[in-house]
Design an enzyme around this catalytic site. Structure first.
Site, PDB file in Angstrom:
ATOM      1  N   ARG A  38       9.860   6.926 112.828  1.00  0.00           N
ATOM      2  CA  ARG A  38      11.217   7.159 112.504  1.00  0.00           C
ATOM      3  C   ARG A  38      10.915   7.313 110.913  1.00  0.00           C
ATOM      4  NH1 ARG A  38      15.181   5.546 115.546  1.00  0.00           N
ATOM      5  NH2 ARG A  38      16.650   4.711 113.726  1.00  0.00           N
ATOM      6  N   VAL A  83      -0.636  16.017 119.999  1.00  0.00           N
ATOM      7  CA  VAL A  83       0.325  16.908 120.641  1.00  0.00           C
ATOM      8  C   VAL A  83       0.324  18.031 119.687  1.00  0.00           C
ATOM      9  CG1 VAL A  83       2.671  17.710 121.279  1.00  0.00           C
ATOM     10  CG2 VAL A  83       1.540  15.379 121.867  1.00  0.00           C
ATOM     11  N   ASP A 129      15.242  -0.569 106.825  1.00  0.00           N
ATOM     12  CA  ASP A 129      14.742   0.646 107.059  1.00  0.00           C
ATOM     13  C   ASP A 129      14.487   1.756 106.046  1.00  0.00           C
ATOM     14  OD1 ASP A 129      14.147  -0.409 109.694  1.00  0.00           O
ATOM     15  OD2 ASP A 129      14.865   1.253 110.791  1.00  0.00           O
ATOM     16  N   HIS A 178       4.218 -30.601 127.719  1.00  0.00           N
ATOM     17  CA  HIS A 178       3.435 -30.203 128.639  1.00  0.00           C
ATOM     18  C   HIS A 178       4.377 -30.282 129.997  1.00  0.00           C
ATOM     19  CE1 HIS A 178      -0.015 -29.503 131.319  1.00  0.00           C
ATOM     20  NE2 HIS A 178       0.363 -30.650 132.100  1.00  0.00           N
TER      21      HIS A 178
HETATM   22  P1  FAD Z   1      20.242   0.775 111.034  1.00  0.00           P
HETATM   23  O1  FAD Z   1      20.304  -0.207 112.124  1.00  0.00           O
HETATM   24  O2  FAD Z   1      19.555   2.412 111.187  1.00  0.00           O
HETATM   25  O3  FAD Z   1      21.736   0.753 110.427  1.00  0.00           O
HETATM   26  C1  FAD Z   1      22.052   2.000 109.557  1.00  0.00           C
HETATM   27  C2  FAD Z   1      23.454   2.060 109.467  1.00  0.00           C
HETATM   28  O4  FAD Z   1      23.843   2.949 108.333  1.00  0.00           O
HETATM   29  C3  FAD Z   1      23.989   3.006 110.679  1.00  0.00           C
HETATM   30  O5  FAD Z   1      24.719   2.346 111.520  1.00  0.00           O
HETATM   31  C4  FAD Z   1      24.413   4.225 110.094  1.00  0.00           C
HETATM   32  O6  FAD Z   1      25.553   4.832 110.965  1.00  0.00           O
HETATM   33  C5  FAD Z   1      24.880   4.046 108.873  1.00  0.00           C
HETATM   34  N1  FAD Z   1      24.875   4.828 107.794  1.00  0.00           N
HETATM   35  C6  FAD Z   1      23.910   5.831 107.430  1.00  0.00           C
HETATM   36  N2  FAD Z   1      24.553   6.391 106.363  1.00  0.00           N
HETATM   37  C7  FAD Z   1      25.607   6.234 106.293  1.00  0.00           C
HETATM   38  C8  FAD Z   1      26.501   6.690 105.588  1.00  0.00           C
HETATM   39  N3  FAD Z   1      26.157   7.825 104.571  1.00  0.00           N
HETATM   40  N4  FAD Z   1      27.707   6.165 105.480  1.00  0.00           N
HETATM   41  C9  FAD Z   1      28.130   5.288 106.406  1.00  0.00           C
HETATM   42  N5  FAD Z   1      27.211   4.837 106.993  1.00  0.00           N
HETATM   43  C10 FAD Z   1      25.810   5.283 107.107  1.00  0.00           C
HETATM   44  N6  FAD Z   1      13.309  -3.697 115.468  1.00  0.00           N
HETATM   45  C11 FAD Z   1      13.163  -4.772 115.692  1.00  0.00           C
HETATM   46  O7  FAD Z   1      13.064  -5.879 115.147  1.00  0.00           O
HETATM   47  N7  FAD Z   1      13.010  -5.516 117.121  1.00  0.00           N
HETATM   48  C12 FAD Z   1      13.218  -4.469 118.287  1.00  0.00           C
HETATM   49  O8  FAD Z   1      13.058  -5.013 119.285  1.00  0.00           O
HETATM   50  C13 FAD Z   1      13.479  -3.135 118.089  1.00  0.00           C
HETATM   51  N8  FAD Z   1      13.565  -2.393 118.907  1.00  0.00           N
HETATM   52  C14 FAD Z   1      13.750  -0.759 118.673  1.00  0.00           C
HETATM   53  C15 FAD Z   1      14.119   0.006 119.698  1.00  0.00           C
HETATM   54  C16 FAD Z   1      14.195   1.227 119.467  1.00  0.00           C
HETATM   55  C17 FAD Z   1      14.436   2.184 120.457  1.00  0.00           C
HETATM   56  C18 FAD Z   1      14.497   1.639 118.151  1.00  0.00           C
HETATM   57  C19 FAD Z   1      14.850   3.109 117.725  1.00  0.00           C
HETATM   58  C20 FAD Z   1      14.374   0.597 117.083  1.00  0.00           C
HETATM   59  C21 FAD Z   1      14.173  -0.397 117.338  1.00  0.00           C
HETATM   60  N9  FAD Z   1      13.923  -1.384 116.371  1.00  0.00           N
HETATM   61  C22 FAD Z   1      13.728  -2.818 116.599  1.00  0.00           C
HETATM   62  C23 FAD Z   1      14.060  -1.110 114.828  1.00  0.00           C
HETATM   63  C24 FAD Z   1      15.355  -1.753 114.117  1.00  0.00           C
HETATM   64  O9  FAD Z   1      16.349  -0.858 115.020  1.00  0.00           O
HETATM   65  C25 FAD Z   1      15.575  -1.361 112.729  1.00  0.00           C
HETATM   66  O10 FAD Z   1      14.457  -1.699 111.975  1.00  0.00           O
HETATM   67  C26 FAD Z   1      16.546  -1.742 112.444  1.00  0.00           C
HETATM   68  O11 FAD Z   1      18.118  -1.178 113.218  1.00  0.00           O
HETATM   69  C27 FAD Z   1      17.157  -1.340 110.958  1.00  0.00           C
HETATM   70  O12 FAD Z   1      18.207  -2.010 110.207  1.00  0.00           O
HETATM   71  P2  FAD Z   1      19.118  -1.128 109.062  1.00  0.00           P
HETATM   72  O13 FAD Z   1      20.144  -1.803 108.793  1.00  0.00           O
HETATM   73  O14 FAD Z   1      18.198  -0.916 108.085  1.00  0.00           O
HETATM   74  O15 FAD Z   1      19.424   0.339 109.620  1.00  0.00           O
HETATM   75  P1  AMP Z   2       5.568   4.501 115.184  1.00  0.00           P
HETATM   76  O1  AMP Z   2       5.346   5.128 113.887  1.00  0.00           O
HETATM   77  O2  AMP Z   2       4.814   2.969 115.322  1.00  0.00           O
HETATM   78  O3  AMP Z   2       6.912   4.403 116.015  1.00  0.00           O
HETATM   79  O4  AMP Z   2       4.610   5.166 116.278  1.00  0.00           O
HETATM   80  C1  AMP Z   2       4.608   6.588 116.533  1.00  0.00           C
HETATM   81  C2  AMP Z   2       2.975   7.114 116.914  1.00  0.00           C
HETATM   82  O5  AMP Z   2       3.459   8.518 117.284  1.00  0.00           O
HETATM   83  C3  AMP Z   2       2.007   6.906 115.813  1.00  0.00           C
HETATM   84  O6  AMP Z   2       1.018   5.810 116.317  1.00  0.00           O
HETATM   85  C4  AMP Z   2       1.587   8.377 115.850  1.00  0.00           C
HETATM   86  O7  AMP Z   2       0.081   8.419 115.484  1.00  0.00           O
HETATM   87  C5  AMP Z   2       2.033   9.259 116.907  1.00  0.00           C
HETATM   88  N1  AMP Z   2       2.309  10.460 116.686  1.00  0.00           N
HETATM   89  C6  AMP Z   2       2.943  11.377 115.629  1.00  0.00           C
HETATM   90  N2  AMP Z   2       2.595  12.430 115.913  1.00  0.00           N
HETATM   91  C7  AMP Z   2       1.932  12.757 116.962  1.00  0.00           C
HETATM   92  C8  AMP Z   2       1.494  13.868 117.927  1.00  0.00           C
HETATM   93  N3  AMP Z   2       1.716  15.342 117.254  1.00  0.00           N
HETATM   94  N4  AMP Z   2       0.750  13.603 118.860  1.00  0.00           N
HETATM   95  C9  AMP Z   2       0.637  12.573 119.264  1.00  0.00           C
HETATM   96  N5  AMP Z   2       0.917  11.346 118.502  1.00  0.00           N
HETATM   97  C10 AMP Z   2       1.555  11.564 117.616  1.00  0.00           C
END
Ligand code: FAD
Ligand code: AMP
Length: 474
Positions: free
Chosen positions: A281, A247, A321, A453
Site C-alpha cells: 500500500r 510478476v 499509514d 492450566h
Molecule cells: P485509513 O484507515 O486508510 O483511513 C484514512 C481515511 O482518510 C479514509 O477513511 C479516507 O476516506 C480518509 N481521507 C483520505 N483523504 C481524505 C481527504 N482529503 N479528505 C477527507 N478524508 C480523507 N491492520 C491491522 O492492524 N490489522 C489487520 O488485521 C489489518 N488487516 C487489513 C486487511 C486489509 C485487506 C487491508 C487493506 C488493511 C489491513 N490493515 C490491518 C491495515 C489497516 O487497515 C491500516 O493500517 C489502517 O486502516 C490505517 O489507518 P489510518 O487511519 O492511517 O488510515
Molecule cells: P506487503 O508490502 O507486506 O503488503 O507485501 C506486498 C508483497 O508484494 C511484497 O512482499 C512484495 O515483494 C510483493 N510484490 C510486489 N511487486 C511484485 C511483483 N511484481 N511480483 C511478485 N511480488 C511482488
C-alpha cells in the site's frame, strides 16, 4: 465560518480515536472523511473498518468455520453431510458487521461531541480547510478554520503497471473482499500479510490458490524459524506460495487472466480465473493540498514527521499509514491518541519497539520485538527459548497443535527482546508479550508468572522457562 481547536482529516483508526481524544480533552473538534459506503452514503471507519481489518477478519472467520466443518469436525465425532457455502450470505454477514461498527463510531462522535463533517478536505493554509461534501451529501464546498490539524488520510493499494486492476478479473484487496463467487483458480500477487489472509479465505472455501512473491524470503519481519514453519504449514493446507517469482505482466480476455512471471530468470506463465494484486500500500495525500501549503513529504510519499508525529508545520500532526512505520491500525490509533494529547499539552509518546504484528492465517502468526536474525546482525548476546504447541495440553485438546513460540532474552540483563509465535490464537497470546515488554520485563518474570492450566498461554510460559534453561515439558 466554523472554527475549531482541532480538525482531524480522516476517520480511520488513526483519525477517529484522535478526534474522540481531542474532544475528551476539552478541545472543539471536527473530523472530516470522504469515504462512501456501497450505497453512496458517507461513513467513518476508514480502510480498517470498511475494506481492511474488519471485513477480512469476518471472511477469515467464516472460511475457518467452513473448513473446520468440512475437514476437521469428523475427528471430533461430528458428522455432517452436504455442507455448502452461501457466498451471498457470507458477504451480507460481513457487510452487516461493518455497518454495525461504523455506525458505532457515529454514536461515539455524538457521545463525545466530535463534529462529523462528511466530505473531502483540502488544506488551503495551515489553519484553513475547504470541505467538499461527497456522495449522497454532495453540495457546496465550505471553509472551516482551526488552530491545529491532525492528518490521518491513510493509504491506498499500491498500483503496479504489470498488473493493472480492472475490478473484474484483476482486483485489489477491496475487490477480493467482495467476490460474488468462489474463483476456481485464484492467483495472488504478493505474499505479504494481505495476500496471505485473502489467500487463506478463498483457499479454505475451495479456490486453488497460487501466490507469487518476488522476494526469496517469506515474511521478512517474522523470525526465520517461525516463518519457515508457517510456510510449510500453509503449503500443506494447499496454498501454493512461490517465492522468488516476480510478476512481469498480465493479459486477460473475458474469462481468465494470464500472469507472466520470472523465476531465476526463467519465464513462466500461470492462468487463473481471478488475480488479486496485493503488492503493498502507499501513503495517501492525493487532493489534500499538503505540498501546496509547505508540508514536507518524503520521496516515497509519506508525510515527514518527528517521533511525536509533528510535521514541519508546528500546528499540524500526521498519524497512521500516511507516515513512516508499519501500516497497522493499532499503530495508527496509538499515534492519533499521542497527537491529540500533545495538542492538549500532555507529554505523550509511542513505544515504537513494542508494536505487535499479526497475520490472521490459521495457525496465526504474531510477533513483537526483534527476530533472532536481527539480533545476530546487531551482535547482541541473547538466549532463546522455544516451545512447540504439540507439547501443550490445551492445544492438543482443541485439535490445533501446530506451531511454536520463540522468545529471545538479553543474556546479560534477561530483558525480553522479542517474542514470535506461530499457533492457535497467536493474535491474543502476543498481548502478554507486549505487556511484559512495555513493563521492561525479563524472561524470568514470564517464567515466574502463574499461567492458568490448561491454556495456550502456558506455551509462552514454557518458552520463557526454556530461555532460562529450565524447561518442564520438553
Ligand atoms: P485509513 O484507515 O486508510 O483511513 C484514512 C481515511 O482518510 C479514509 O477513511 C479516507 O476516506 C480518509 N481521507 C483520505 N483523504 C481524505 C481527504 N482529503 N479528505 C477527507 N478524508 C480523507 N491492520 C491491522 O492492524 N490489522 C489487520 O488485521 C489489518 N488487516 C487489513 C486487511 C486489509 C485487506 C487491508 C487493506 C488493511 C489491513 N490493515 C490491518 C491495515 C489497516 O487497515 C491500516 O493500517 C489502517 O486502516 C490505517 O489507518 P489510518 O487511519 O492511517 O488510515
Ligand atoms: P506487503 O508490502 O507486506 O503488503 O507485501 C506486498 C508483497 O508484494 C511484497 O512482499 C512484495 O515483494 C510483493 N510484490 C510486489 N511487486 C511484485 C511483483 N511484481 N511480483 C511478485 N511480488 C511482488
Amino acid at each position: 465560518m466554523k472554527n475549531y481547536d482541532v480538525v482531524v482529516i480522516g476517520a480511520g483508526p488513526g483519525g477517529y480515536p484522535a478526534a474522540i481524544r481531542c474532544a475528551q480533552l476539552g478541545l472543539a473538534t471536527a473530523c472530516i472523511d470522504k469515504w462512501l459506503d456501497p450505497e453512496g452514503g458517507p461513513v467513518p471507519g476508514g480502510t480498517c473498518l470498511n475494506a481492511g481489518c474488519i471485513p477480512s477478519k469476518a471472511l477469515l472467520d467464516t472460511s475457518h468455520q467452513y473448513s473446520f466443518i468440512k475437514h476437521e469436525a469428523q475427528e471430533h465425532g461430528i458428522h455432517s453431510a452436504g455442507v455448502t457455502l452461501d457466498v451471498h450470505r457470507m458477504m451480507t454477514r460481513k457487510n452487516r458487521i461493518v455497518k454495525t461498527l461504523t455506525q458505532g463510531i457515529g454514536g461515539l462522535f455524538r457521545k463525545y461531541n466530535v463534529e462529523w463533517l462528511p466530505g473531502e478536505a483540502r488544506m488551503l493554509s495551515d489553519r484553513l480547510i475547504e470541505v467538499s461534501p461527497v456522495g449522497k451529501e454532495a453540495g457546496e464546498t465550505y471553509p472551516v478554520t482551526t488552530r491545529h490539524v491532525i492528518i490521518a488520510t491513510g493509504s491506498v493499494p499500491a498500483a503496479i503497471s504489470v498488473a493493472q486492476v480492472d475490478n473484474r478479473l484483476i482486483v485489489d484487496s477491496s475487490g477480493a473482499l467482495a467476490f460474488t463467487d468462489i474463483p476456481p483458480r485464484l492467483g495472488i500477487l504478493g505474499a505479504g500479510v494481505i495476500g496471505l489472509e485473502l489467500g487463506s479465505v478463498w483457499g479454505r472455501l475451495g479456490s486453488k490458490v497460487v501466490i507469487l512473491e518476488a522476494l526469496d524470503r517469506f515474511l521478512e519481519p517474522v523470525d526465520r524459524k517461525v516463518a519457515e514453519s508457517a510456510f510449510r504449514l500453509l503449503g500443506a493446507q494447499g496454498l501454493d506460495i512461490r517465492l522468488g517469482c516476480r510478476v512481469t505482466g498480465t493479459g486477460s480476455n473475458n474469462r481468465e487472466v494470464t500472469v507472466n512471471y520470472e523465476n531465476q530468470q526463467e519465464k513462466q506463465q500461470l492462468t487463473v480465473d481471478k488475480l488479486i494484486v496485493a503488492a503493498g500500500r502507499k501513503p495517501n495525500t492525493k487532493g489534500l493540498g499538503a505540498v501546496d501549503i509547505g508540508i514536507e513529504i518524503s520521496e516515497h510519499g509519506f508525510i515527514h514527521v518527528d517521533e511525536h508525529c509533528r510535521t514541519n508545520l508546528t500546528n499540524i500532526y500526521a498519524v497512521g499509514d500516511v507516515v513512516r512505520g508499519p501500516m497497522l491500525a493499532h499503530k495508527a490509533t496509538a499515534e492519533g491518541i499521542m497527537a491529540a494529547e500533545r495538542i492538549a499539552g500532555h507529554k505523550s509518546s509511542v513505544n515504537y519497539s513494542a508494536i505487535p504484528g499479526v497475520v490472521y492465517t490459521w495457525p496465526e502468526i504474531a510477533w513483537v520485538g526483534r527476530t533472532s536474525q536481527q539480533l545476530e546482525a546487531e551482535a547482541i548476546d541473547f538466549r532463546s527459548g522455544e516451545f512447540p504447541f504439540a507439547a501443550s495440553g490445551r492445544a492438543r485438546a482443541s485439535g490445533s497443535s501446530d506451531g511454536l513460540v520463540r522468545i529471545f532474552t538479553d543474556t546479560k540483563t534477561d530483558r525480553i527482546l522479542g517474542v514470535h509465535i506461530l499457533g492457535p490464537h497467536a493474535s491474543e497470546l502476543i498481548a502478554e508479550a507486549v505487556t511484559a515488554m512495555e513493563f521492561d520485563g525479563c524472561g524470568e518474570d514470564l517464567a515466574k508468572i502463574i499461567h492458568a492450566h490448561p491454556t495456550l498461554s502456558e506455551a509462552l510460559h514454557e518458552a520463557a522457562l526454556a530461555a532460562g534453561g529450565h524447561s518442564l515439558h520438553i
